[in-house]
Design a protein around this motif. Structure first.
Motif, PDB file in Angstrom:
ATOM      1  N   VAL A  59       5.963  -2.054 -11.844  1.00  0.00           N
ATOM      2  CA  VAL A  59       7.721  -2.650 -12.305  1.00  0.00           C
ATOM      3  C   VAL A  59       7.039  -4.111 -12.592  1.00  0.00           C
ATOM      4  CG1 VAL A  59       8.933  -3.605 -11.360  1.00  0.00           C
ATOM      5  CG2 VAL A  59       8.959  -1.357 -10.568  1.00  0.00           C
ATOM      6  N   GLY A  60       6.592  -4.819 -12.031  1.00  0.00           N
ATOM      7  CA  GLY A  60       5.318  -5.984 -12.301  1.00  0.00           C
ATOM      8  C   GLY A  60       5.273  -6.158 -13.441  1.00  0.00           C
ATOM      9  N   TYR A  61       4.297  -4.913 -13.493  1.00  0.00           N
ATOM     10  CA  TYR A  61       4.036  -5.434 -15.267  1.00  0.00           C
ATOM     11  C   TYR A  61       4.641  -4.844 -16.385  1.00  0.00           C
ATOM     12  CZ  TYR A  61      -0.168  -4.942 -17.908  1.00  0.00           C
ATOM     13  OH  TYR A  61      -1.123  -4.382 -19.809  1.00  0.00           O
ATOM     14  N   VAL A  62       5.855  -4.535 -15.929  1.00  0.00           N
ATOM     15  CA  VAL A  62       6.608  -4.381 -17.226  1.00  0.00           C
ATOM     16  C   VAL A  62       7.284  -5.838 -17.459  1.00  0.00           C
ATOM     17  CG1 VAL A  62       8.514  -3.002 -18.053  1.00  0.00           C
ATOM     18  CG2 VAL A  62       6.722  -1.520 -17.042  1.00  0.00           C
ATOM     19  N   VAL A  63       7.955  -6.342 -16.135  1.00  0.00           N
ATOM     20  CA  VAL A  63       8.777  -7.346 -16.136  1.00  0.00           C
ATOM     21  C   VAL A  63       7.345  -8.582 -16.906  1.00  0.00           C
ATOM     22  CG1 VAL A  63       9.583  -9.398 -14.581  1.00  0.00           C
ATOM     23  CG2 VAL A  63       9.822  -7.041 -14.472  1.00  0.00           C
ATOM     24  N   PHE A  64       6.318  -8.454 -16.611  1.00  0.00           N
ATOM     25  CA  PHE A  64       5.364  -9.349 -17.418  1.00  0.00           C
ATOM     26  C   PHE A  64       5.614  -9.461 -18.570  1.00  0.00           C
ATOM     27  CE2 PHE A  64       1.262  -9.362 -18.763  1.00  0.00           C
ATOM     28  CZ  PHE A  64       0.978 -11.394 -18.638  1.00  0.00           C
ATOM     29  N   LEU A  65       5.482  -8.038 -18.946  1.00  0.00           N
ATOM     30  CA  LEU A  65       5.400  -7.510 -20.637  1.00  0.00           C
ATOM     31  C   LEU A  65       6.255  -8.375 -21.532  1.00  0.00           C
ATOM     32  CD1 LEU A  65       2.586  -6.407 -22.214  1.00  0.00           C
ATOM     33  CD2 LEU A  65       3.455  -4.122 -21.882  1.00  0.00           C
ATOM     34  N   VAL A  66       7.255  -8.327 -20.787  1.00  0.00           N
ATOM     35  CA  VAL A  66       8.286  -8.380 -22.392  1.00  0.00           C
ATOM     36  C   VAL A  66       8.636  -9.707 -22.107  1.00  0.00           C
ATOM     37  CG1 VAL A  66      10.759  -8.239 -22.031  1.00  0.00           C
ATOM     38  CG2 VAL A  66       9.351  -6.133 -21.278  1.00  0.00           C
ATOM     39  N   PRO A  67       8.730 -10.935 -21.634  1.00  0.00           N
ATOM     40  CA  PRO A  67       8.370 -11.918 -21.577  1.00  0.00           C
ATOM     41  C   PRO A  67       7.036 -12.742 -22.105  1.00  0.00           C
ATOM     42  CG  PRO A  67       8.321 -12.227 -19.425  1.00  0.00           C
ATOM     43  CD  PRO A  67       9.059 -10.691 -20.005  1.00  0.00           C
ATOM     44  N   TYR A  68       6.036 -12.054 -22.121  1.00  0.00           N
ATOM     45  CA  TYR A  68       4.727 -12.208 -22.817  1.00  0.00           C
ATOM     46  C   TYR A  68       4.594 -11.868 -24.389  1.00  0.00           C
ATOM     47  CZ  TYR A  68      -0.578 -11.845 -23.686  1.00  0.00           C
ATOM     48  OH  TYR A  68      -1.544 -12.115 -24.424  1.00  0.00           O
ATOM     49  N   VAL A  69       5.269 -10.738 -24.954  1.00  0.00           N
ATOM     50  CA  VAL A  69       5.513 -10.475 -25.805  1.00  0.00           C
ATOM     51  C   VAL A  69       6.344 -11.080 -26.585  1.00  0.00           C
ATOM     52  CG1 VAL A  69       6.348  -8.506 -27.584  1.00  0.00           C
ATOM     53  CG2 VAL A  69       4.661  -7.978 -25.899  1.00  0.00           C
ATOM     54  N   VAL A  70       7.180 -11.973 -25.941  1.00  0.00           N
ATOM     55  CA  VAL A  70       8.683 -12.996 -27.346  1.00  0.00           C
ATOM     56  C   VAL A  70       7.541 -13.598 -26.993  1.00  0.00           C
ATOM     57  CG1 VAL A  70      10.837 -13.561 -26.197  1.00  0.00           C
ATOM     58  CG2 VAL A  70       9.909 -11.072 -25.831  1.00  0.00           C
ATOM     59  N   ILE A  71       7.222 -14.705 -26.436  1.00  0.00           N
ATOM     60  CA  ILE A  71       6.059 -15.491 -26.121  1.00  0.00           C
ATOM     61  C   ILE A  71       5.037 -15.394 -27.545  1.00  0.00           C
ATOM     62  CG2 ILE A  71       5.406 -17.426 -25.289  1.00  0.00           C
ATOM     63  CD1 ILE A  71       7.332 -17.027 -22.572  1.00  0.00           C
ATOM     64  N   LEU A  72       4.508 -14.177 -26.787  1.00  0.00           N
ATOM     65  CA  LEU A  72       3.201 -14.496 -28.070  1.00  0.00           C
ATOM     66  C   LEU A  72       3.569 -14.056 -29.481  1.00  0.00           C
ATOM     67  CD1 LEU A  72       0.355 -14.303 -28.198  1.00  0.00           C
ATOM     68  CD2 LEU A  72       0.925 -12.153 -27.730  1.00  0.00           C
ATOM     69  N   CYS A  73       5.006 -13.771 -29.726  1.00  0.00           N
ATOM     70  CA  CYS A  73       5.293 -13.124 -31.223  1.00  0.00           C
ATOM     71  C   CYS A  73       6.336 -14.100 -31.709  1.00  0.00           C
ATOM     72  CB  CYS A  73       5.911 -11.309 -31.562  1.00  0.00           C
ATOM     73  SG  CYS A  73       5.094 -10.818 -30.752  1.00  0.00           S
TER      74      CYS A  73
ATOM     75  N   MET B  62       0.740  -1.139  -0.472  1.00  0.00           N
ATOM     76  CA  MET B  62      -0.071  -0.352  -0.429  1.00  0.00           C
ATOM     77  C   MET B  62       0.702   0.779  -0.137  1.00  0.00           C
ATOM     78  SD  MET B  62      -2.980  -0.769   3.094  1.00  0.00           S
ATOM     79  CE  MET B  62      -4.343  -2.675   2.163  1.00  0.00           C
ATOM     80  N   GLN B  63       2.003   1.023   0.570  1.00  0.00           N
ATOM     81  CA  GLN B  63       3.274   1.692   0.982  1.00  0.00           C
ATOM     82  C   GLN B  63       3.942   2.577  -0.537  1.00  0.00           C
ATOM     83  OE1 GLN B  63       5.429   2.076   4.129  1.00  0.00           O
ATOM     84  NE2 GLN B  63       3.268   2.882   5.698  1.00  0.00           N
ATOM     85  N   ASN B  64       4.190   1.649  -1.323  1.00  0.00           N
ATOM     86  CA  ASN B  64       4.835   1.606  -3.033  1.00  0.00           C
ATOM     87  C   ASN B  64       4.071   0.469  -4.296  1.00  0.00           C
ATOM     88  OD1 ASN B  64       8.061   1.773  -1.510  1.00  0.00           O
ATOM     89  ND2 ASN B  64       6.521   0.129  -0.270  1.00  0.00           N
ATOM     90  N   ALA B  65       2.938   1.565  -3.959  1.00  0.00           N
ATOM     91  CA  ALA B  65       2.137   0.784  -4.951  1.00  0.00           C
ATOM     92  C   ALA B  65       3.024   1.043  -6.173  1.00  0.00           C
ATOM     93  CB  ALA B  65       0.870   2.307  -5.521  1.00  0.00           C
ATOM     94  N   TRP B  66       4.270   1.212  -7.084  1.00  0.00           N
ATOM     95  CA  TRP B  66       5.195   1.597  -8.037  1.00  0.00           C
ATOM     96  C   TRP B  66       5.350   0.241  -8.357  1.00  0.00           C
ATOM     97  CZ3 TRP B  66      10.082   0.066  -7.392  1.00  0.00           C
ATOM     98  CH2 TRP B  66      10.060  -0.177  -5.627  1.00  0.00           C
ATOM     99  N   THR B  67       5.166  -0.370  -7.917  1.00  0.00           N
ATOM    100  CA  THR B  67       6.804  -2.099  -7.823  1.00  0.00           C
ATOM    101  C   THR B  67       4.930  -2.643  -8.014  1.00  0.00           C
ATOM    102  OG1 THR B  67       5.078  -2.597  -5.621  1.00  0.00           O
ATOM    103  CG2 THR B  67       7.369  -1.894  -5.236  1.00  0.00           C
ATOM    104  N   TYR B  68       3.588  -2.608  -8.537  1.00  0.00           N
ATOM    105  CA  TYR B  68       3.039  -3.242  -9.101  1.00  0.00           C
ATOM    106  C   TYR B  68       3.117  -2.732 -10.597  1.00  0.00           C
ATOM    107  CZ  TYR B  68      -1.244  -4.300 -11.690  1.00  0.00           C
ATOM    108  OH  TYR B  68      -2.399  -5.170 -12.039  1.00  0.00           O
TER     109      TYR B  68
END
Length: 313
Positions: free
Chosen positions: A144-158, A136-142
């Motif tokens: 960061v996790g979204y960016v880390v998720f998006l990179v391998p997801y795009v690689v696997i998908l494409c 709750m005090q560090n919402a920015w970590t969410y």
């Protein structure tokens, strides 16, 4: 050719048979069927040793310059059949069914590990108050996790070749699973513990029912993939509209439609594993198949969690 007194016909000049010009085999009227072979098949008695690449006639005639090309092998001394004659049995129905079953087991094994990791993250973020406070005090970590998720997801998908390359496909899937588990844990930390537990129970019940029904029914859900994609686009724009026109009723409708759409996607992605429908996945795409099922289940859980959270107010 003359006829004697007994009524039999006598040949004036009977044909001569030799190793070069053998007599035709007697097969009691059964037609002789010769299976053609590729021109590069070496050691096949239907082909010459000179590398001409053309099959011989079943009953060759004597020719001085083709004497060596038409030698007949002795019985029991022919070369073993080449590899191409055995390749036609690799794609038999039994082998395909065995490969498909192994593919399904592999996909559900990977999916089970992914869900176990995600449940562990959700449990930590739900039952540990210090972790809740940190999130709750560090919402920015969410994000960061979204960016880390998006990179391998795009690689696997494409990148189809990348997601079929071991072990990099599993490494990318592991990074994606950890990032998604963290994001789900962060979202769960903003809800009460009893709501999270109810959402998990309903998600397990819904997903288990849909998967078992999809594996057992003869109805082809894969033929409705285009319709589901159009419905998903409509729900996506409806969700964007709900951001600007925030209303509790609209938010409940959006969450309900999202849960329904991804439940249908779960049925479609489950039948893509079977291989006997209109659309199917290759047995080499176990990482892609596990990723689709995993994301469907996660989306169902998040929408059900949202429904329970909004209904309680």
């Amino acid at each position: 050719m003359a006829q004697n007194k007994s009524g039999y016909t006598r040949l004036e000049n009977p044909p001569e048979f030799s190793a070069v010009n053998p007599p035709p085999p007697y097969n009691a009227g059964v037609p002789v069927v010769v299976r053609p072979a590729p021109p590069t098949a070496s050691g096949n008695p239907m082909y010459g040793q000179g590398g001409s690449g053309y099959p011989q006639h079943p009953y060759p005639t004597a020719a001085p310059h083709f004497t060596e090309a038409y030698q007949v092998d002795k019985p029991g001394h022919s070369d073993p059949p080449p590899e191409y004659e055995n390749k036609q049995f690799i794609g038999s129905g039994l082998d395909n069914e065995a490969v498909r079953r192994l593919f399904i087991r592999k996909v559900f094994s990977v999916l089970s590990l992914q869900l176990a990791v995600t449940c562990g993250f959700v449990a930590v973020f739900t039952f540990e108050p210090h972790v809740k406070l940190f999130v709750m005090q560090n919402a920015w970590t969410y994000w960061v996790g979204y960016v880390v998720f998006l990179v391998p997801y795009v690689v696997i998908l494409c990148c189809g070749e990348f997601r079929r390359t071991h072990p990099w496909n599993l490494v990318s899937l592991s990074i994606l699973t950890l990032a998604m588990s963290y994001m789900v844990g962060v979202i769960s930390s903003f809800y009460d513990t009893d709501i999270v537990m109810m959402a998990i129970g309903v998600t397990v019940l819904v997903c288990f029912t849909v998967i078992v029904f999809s594996l057992q029914t003869r109805y082809d859900f894969t033929s409705c993939y285009g319709v589901l994609f159009v419905c998903f686009i409509v729900v996506l724009f409806f969700g964007i509209l709900c951001i600007f026109l925030y209303n509790r009723i609209l938010d409940l409708i959006y969450a309900s439609l999202g849960a329904l759409i991804f439940t249908c996607f779960l049925a479609v992605d489950t039948q893509l594993l079977l291989g006997n429908k209109t659309l199917s996945l290759s047995p080499e795409e176990h990482v892609f198949a596990a990723l689709n099922l995993y994301l469907d289940i996660i989306q169902i859980f998040l929408y059900i969690l949202r429904i329970f959270g909004k209904s309680r107010g």
